[in-house]
Design an enzyme around this catalytic site. Sequence first.
Site, PDB file in Angstrom:
ATOM      1  N   LYS A  76       0.814  -1.225   0.000  1.00 13.84           N
ATOM      2  CA  LYS A  76       0.000   0.000   0.000  1.00 13.84           C
ATOM      3  C   LYS A  76       0.845   1.272   0.000  1.00 13.84           C
ATOM      4  CE  LYS A  76      -3.996  -2.209   2.093  1.00 13.84           C
ATOM      5  NZ  LYS A  76      -5.039  -2.212   3.117  1.00 13.84           N
ATOM      6  N   ASP A 110      -9.856   2.442   2.690  1.00 18.55           N
ATOM      7  CA  ASP A 110      -9.915   1.678   3.946  1.00 18.55           C
ATOM      8  C   ASP A 110     -10.460   2.539   5.091  1.00 18.55           C
ATOM      9  OD1 ASP A 110      -8.866  -0.744   2.988  1.00 18.55           O
ATOM     10  OD2 ASP A 110      -6.795  -0.134   3.400  1.00 18.55           O
TER      11      ASP A 110
HETATM   12  P1  NDP Z   1       0.975  -4.473   9.749  1.00 22.17           P
HETATM   13  O1  NDP Z   1       1.948  -5.580   9.510  1.00 22.17           O
HETATM   14  O2  NDP Z   1       1.226  -3.131   9.120  1.00 22.17           O
HETATM   15  O3  NDP Z   1       0.871  -4.201  11.355  1.00 22.17           O
HETATM   16  C1  NDP Z   1       0.811  -5.256  12.244  1.00 22.17           C
HETATM   17  C2  NDP Z   1       0.390  -4.758  13.640  1.00 22.17           C
HETATM   18  O4  NDP Z   1       0.025  -5.905  14.404  1.00 22.17           O
HETATM   19  C3  NDP Z   1       1.480  -4.047  14.438  1.00 22.17           C
HETATM   20  O5  NDP Z   1       0.883  -3.056  15.227  1.00 22.17           O
HETATM   21  C4  NDP Z   1       2.047  -5.191  15.309  1.00 22.17           C
HETATM   22  O6  NDP Z   1       2.614  -4.746  16.512  1.00 22.17           O
HETATM   23  C5  NDP Z   1       0.785  -5.927  15.624  1.00 22.17           C
HETATM   24  N1  NDP Z   1       0.968  -7.348  15.971  1.00 22.17           N
HETATM   25  C6  NDP Z   1       1.381  -8.359  15.175  1.00 22.17           C
HETATM   26  N2  NDP Z   1       1.358  -9.527  15.837  1.00 22.17           N
HETATM   27  C7  NDP Z   1       0.919  -9.242  17.099  1.00 22.17           C
HETATM   28  C8  NDP Z   1       0.672 -10.049  18.260  1.00 22.17           C
HETATM   29  N3  NDP Z   1       0.895 -11.370  18.251  1.00 22.17           N
HETATM   30  N4  NDP Z   1       0.203  -9.438  19.383  1.00 22.17           N
HETATM   31  C9  NDP Z   1      -0.027  -8.094  19.391  1.00 22.17           C
HETATM   32  N5  NDP Z   1       0.205  -7.285  18.338  1.00 22.17           N
HETATM   33  C10 NDP Z   1       0.671  -7.860  17.188  1.00 22.17           C
HETATM   34  O7  NDP Z   1      -0.459  -5.063   9.343  1.00 22.17           O
HETATM   35  P2  NDP Z   1      -1.727  -4.252   8.734  1.00 22.17           P
HETATM   36  O8  NDP Z   1      -1.928  -3.030   9.563  1.00 22.17           O
HETATM   37  O9  NDP Z   1      -1.594  -4.082   7.269  1.00 22.17           O
HETATM   38  O10 NDP Z   1      -2.940  -5.300   8.949  1.00 22.17           O
HETATM   39  C11 NDP Z   1      -3.479  -5.531  10.266  1.00 22.17           C
HETATM   40  C12 NDP Z   1      -4.703  -6.446  10.147  1.00 22.17           C
HETATM   41  O11 NDP Z   1      -5.794  -5.770   9.535  1.00 22.17           O
HETATM   42  C13 NDP Z   1      -4.464  -7.711   9.340  1.00 22.17           C
HETATM   43  O12 NDP Z   1      -5.010  -8.799  10.051  1.00 22.17           O
HETATM   44  C14 NDP Z   1      -5.226  -7.463   8.055  1.00 22.17           C
HETATM   45  O13 NDP Z   1      -5.711  -8.691   7.486  1.00 22.17           O
HETATM   46  C15 NDP Z   1      -6.379  -6.602   8.534  1.00 22.17           C
HETATM   47  N6  NDP Z   1      -6.986  -5.749   7.467  1.00 22.17           N
HETATM   48  C16 NDP Z   1      -8.262  -6.030   7.041  1.00 22.17           C
HETATM   49  C17 NDP Z   1      -8.878  -5.279   6.042  1.00 22.17           C
HETATM   50  C18 NDP Z   1     -10.270  -5.644   5.582  1.00 22.17           C
HETATM   51  O14 NDP Z   1     -10.682  -5.244   4.474  1.00 22.17           O
HETATM   52  N7  NDP Z   1     -11.040  -6.368   6.368  1.00 22.17           N
HETATM   53  C19 NDP Z   1      -8.205  -4.121   5.416  1.00 22.17           C
HETATM   54  C20 NDP Z   1      -6.861  -3.894   5.937  1.00 22.17           C
HETATM   55  C21 NDP Z   1      -6.292  -4.697   6.916  1.00 22.17           C
HETATM   56  P3  NDP Z   1       4.185  -4.325  16.617  1.00 22.17           P
HETATM   57  O15 NDP Z   1       4.265  -2.926  16.099  1.00 22.17           O
HETATM   58  O16 NDP Z   1       4.463  -4.462  18.060  1.00 22.17           O
HETATM   59  O17 NDP Z   1       4.940  -5.313  15.757  1.00 22.17           O
END
Ligand code: NDP
Length: 267
Positions: A76, A110
């Site tokens: 993105k 989004d």
């Molecule tokens: P990113 O990889 O950019 O961010 C991941 C985030 O998740 C970070 O804040 C990370 O924390 C946190 N994280 C990962 N694993 C864990 C864990 N085990 N416990 C706590 N925190 C955790 O991902 P995106 O923002 O792109 O996507 C996030 C979610 O949103 C995904 O599941 C995606 O499928 C969903 N999504 C759904 C959409 C829809 O149309 N329904 C549209 C866009 C996204 P840290 O910074 O500490 O690593």
Amino acid sequence: MSEVFLWREAPAAEFAVIGDPVGHSLSPRMHNAAFAHLGLPYRYVAVQVPASEVQPALEHLRALGYCGLNVTVPHKQEAFAWAGETDDFTARVGAANTLDLQGRIATNTDGPGFIDTLTAAGVRPNSRVLLLGAGGAARAAALALVESGYDLCIYNRTRQRAVGLISDIGIRADVLTEPRGQFDLVINATSAGLQDESPLFDWSSSRPGLAYDMLYADEPTPFLEAALKNEWMVMDGKPLLVAQGARSFTWWLGIPAPLDIMAEAVA
Ligand code: NDP
């Protein structure tokens, strides 16, 4: 699962979703159902683009005559950087999920799509909201929530990333040091569910409200399972998938999207 094409082997079509991986995406099914319902002669496919090949892939699809793209993880930000024109909201988020390829224009549906789902669920502005996560999805949601008048707190496993998020996009929101407190709405914008995990939240610290997981899956995610055990109402990411897709559809074609048909296609 959709049929997935490698970008160099992309077929003749008008629309696509690009990502890596992209086979899990329900967007082709949803948009093709909308085109068929309206009698539009368009085709929407899934195209896999590895991280280092976004720019040549976009140029290739443009040269093939593709009109519009959706962009999913992890492209993105690069899609946003490729475009020559965008809107204020998308510029502040710094990430685009929708492209007008021929016009080289980027937008982010989004964030506004997310607010559409809250409005439909009856969650009013001024509600107290906790956003869990600080990645790409959280960025768009945070800006949209604050611009729509919600009272926002953010908690992220890596606190510094949440602090960076609010200063980057220039919003006022509290960054919590612990995932607890009284909230009307708690949103899981982390990717924890992809590893079958739940982000932390102390459910006993709040009266039950609405728990919203941005991830969509056939079964309740670990986050929604925990919410249900604590008698919260729950909502998964399917309505968001439909809402952002419907906004992309209208942005490309200038006509209302058949929301019911799109929702039925991914139910
Ligand atoms: P990113 O990889 O950019 O961010 C991941 C985030 O998740 C970070 O804040 C990370 O924390 C946190 N994280 C990962 N694993 C864990 C864990 N085990 N416990 C706590 N925190 C955790 O991902 P995106 O923002 O792109 O996507 C996030 C979610 O949103 C995904 O599941 C995606 O499928 C969903 N999504 C759904 C959409 C829809 O149309 N329904 C549209 C866009 C996204 P840290 O910074 O500490 O690593």
